[in-house]
Write a protein that holds these residues in place. Sequence first.
Motif, short mmCIF file in Angstrom:
data_model
loop_
_atom_site.label_atom_id
_atom_site.label_comp_id
_atom_site.label_asym_id
_atom_site.label_seq_id
_atom_site.Cartn_x
_atom_site.Cartn_y
_atom_site.Cartn_z
N HIS A 176 25.27 -3.46 22.99
CA HIS A 176 26.21 -4.87 23.29
C HIS A 176 24.97 -6.32 23.14
O HIS A 176 24.00 -5.86 23.39
CB HIS A 176 26.32 -5.14 24.93
N PRO A 177 25.25 -7.43 22.91
CA PRO A 177 25.36 -8.43 22.02
C PRO A 177 24.06 -9.29 23.51
O PRO A 177 25.01 -9.39 24.85
CB PRO A 177 26.07 -8.98 21.65
N PRO A 178 23.47 -10.11 23.25
CA PRO A 178 22.90 -10.86 24.16
C PRO A 178 23.94 -12.13 24.15
O PRO A 178 24.80 -12.01 24.20
CB PRO A 178 21.54 -11.19 23.84
N PRO A 179 23.72 -12.55 25.80
CA PRO A 179 24.79 -13.97 26.47
C PRO A 179 24.54 -14.66 25.01
O PRO A 179 23.99 -15.28 24.61
CB PRO A 179 25.03 -14.15 26.95
N VAL A 180 26.10 -15.68 24.14
CA VAL A 180 26.04 -16.85 24.05
C VAL A 180 25.64 -17.50 24.71
O VAL A 180 26.85 -18.00 25.29
CB VAL A 180 27.63 -17.00 23.71
N LYS A 181 24.72 -18.71 24.56
CA LYS A 181 24.92 -20.29 24.67
C LYS A 181 25.00 -20.86 23.69
O LYS A 181 24.52 -21.49 22.94
CB LYS A 181 22.72 -20.34 25.06
N SER A 182 25.82 -21.79 25.04
CA SER A 182 26.27 -23.39 24.16
C SER A 182 24.70 -24.04 23.24
O SER A 182 25.74 -24.73 22.55
CB SER A 182 26.93 -24.74 24.85
N TRP A 183 23.99 -24.18 23.75
CA TRP A 183 22.98 -24.39 22.54
C TRP A 183 21.79 -23.31 21.08
O TRP A 183 21.30 -24.40 20.24
CB TRP A 183 22.06 -24.95 23.41
N HIS A 184 23.45 -22.61 21.17
CA HIS A 184 22.51 -21.93 20.14
C HIS A 184 23.28 -21.97 19.05
O HIS A 184 24.72 -22.54 19.19
CB HIS A 184 22.95 -20.09 20.74
N VAL A 185 22.97 -21.22 17.31
CA VAL A 185 22.99 -21.61 16.69
C VAL A 185 23.79 -20.70 15.54
O VAL A 185 22.76 -19.94 15.44
CB VAL A 185 22.44 -22.76 15.46
N PRO A 186 25.49 -20.43 15.98
CA PRO A 186 24.94 -18.89 14.95
C PRO A 186 24.90 -19.25 13.59
O PRO A 186 25.34 -20.68 12.59
CB PRO A 186 26.30 -19.01 14.58
N ILE A 187 24.41 -18.33 12.82
CA ILE A 187 24.47 -18.38 11.12
C ILE A 187 25.32 -17.32 10.81
O ILE A 187 24.61 -16.10 10.81
CB ILE A 187 23.37 -18.04 10.79
N SER A 188 26.18 -17.05 9.55
CA SER A 188 26.62 -16.07 9.34
C SER A 188 25.68 -15.41 8.48
O SER A 188 25.13 -15.29 7.71
CB SER A 188 28.13 -16.16 8.71
N LYS A 189 25.73 -13.90 8.37
CA LYS A 189 25.50 -13.10 7.23
C LYS A 189 26.18 -12.13 6.44
O LYS A 189 25.60 -11.53 5.74
CB LYS A 189 24.72 -12.20 8.40
#
Length: 409
Positions: A176-189
């Motif tokens: 199960h992934p860690p929670p997503v926070k509004s200040w995180h920046v996603p990068i596609s793999k």
Amino acid sequence: MIQGIFYARFLPEEGTRVVHQSPPGCIVPEPDIDKPRLFDFETISEYIIPRQAFCNRYVTICEPENKYRILGHPVCIDNEKYKRNEFMFNFCIVIGTEVDKIPYEAVVRRLASTFTEMEIQNQFLSEEGISNSQDRRSIAALIEIIKEDLNNYNECMIPVDDANTINMKLFPVHKHPPPVKSWHVPISKIKFTDIMDDTWDLTMRKVIHHIDGIKDVRRIAHDADVALSLTKIALQHLLYYDSILMLDLFLFGNIYAPTPEINDFIADKDGLQNECANYVYINGPRLPNFYLCRLFTSLCTSRTIKEWLKMHMDQGFPVFNYIDVRRFIQFGVIKGLIYRVHKYAVSSQYIASLVSGQSMPVEGGDVLQKYTDGCHCFDQIITEKNMADSKIMERLRKFPKGDVEIIYR
């Protein structure tokens, strides 16, 4: 990968016996088969067909040398037509102890339930070798096909007779992934444009369109015109399938420091230096990889990115002329060469009020007071309050003198 699969049953006169196995001779010796067995079956036979109290449930067993794990679901069918009024059997799968056993649990349970139903319907197991029916596959052929198909294709669909089919699939189990926070920046793999089509969820398609490695989650939600909660759910779904990774906001006030893995970069393990150069260089001639090592090793816990850049420019190395600083930092974080040093505000007065159970608003500082318990980093404050780092520090200075301390960790 399945190392072996076998069918065992309890015979009143002989005890627990392996009736069929694949590959041949992997569990018990067979005539004309000269190959080593995976383990000594006699040492664990009492667990393959256990007492009735342990039947009809999923069990796992490790053989004495701890090289293999046996997964089974012993079944006991009570009926007066059998000797001793019961029929006991078990279809077991053998895997290495280092292999994740969770995906195979459903397969073992399905084997037990399918063959139990076939035994109740037409004594498929107990009358093996007695029935003259030519329209059904043998058990030996079935377990051989099951092993090969699951190993090669992760699924199998095998017709047994006119009424029964064995249909199973191995599903990968992700953490199960860690929670997503509004200040995180996603990068596609992965390249989503190559796999995304019109059948994808509309919200997911809108969110993916704005993943560029620069925008934070809150910004993506705003630009995609999607609720923040739905954006987080979509990104967490992508995290679950390891399609993206999350980094911190890139700000020139951030602080980074090297990890022990920087030694691998300096030693150029697995061509890390050239990989980094291909990722970060933008303009002009490519400099020797020595400069990349110099840049990484000069990061430290007492220097912001802005101060780090000024230091190199003062030394005659205009960093901006050669590399993309954001991509440089991203590469270091992704590869584990550097880590982010976060900044937290701690108010002794606010913590004391939390301990006593009393809320004590601070004049001029009520907007930020709930963030001063040492558990909220500045990235969170910047994102949720839409305030620059300098503005946050300015408001914190309005707290009583000596009340607020800034902690870096």
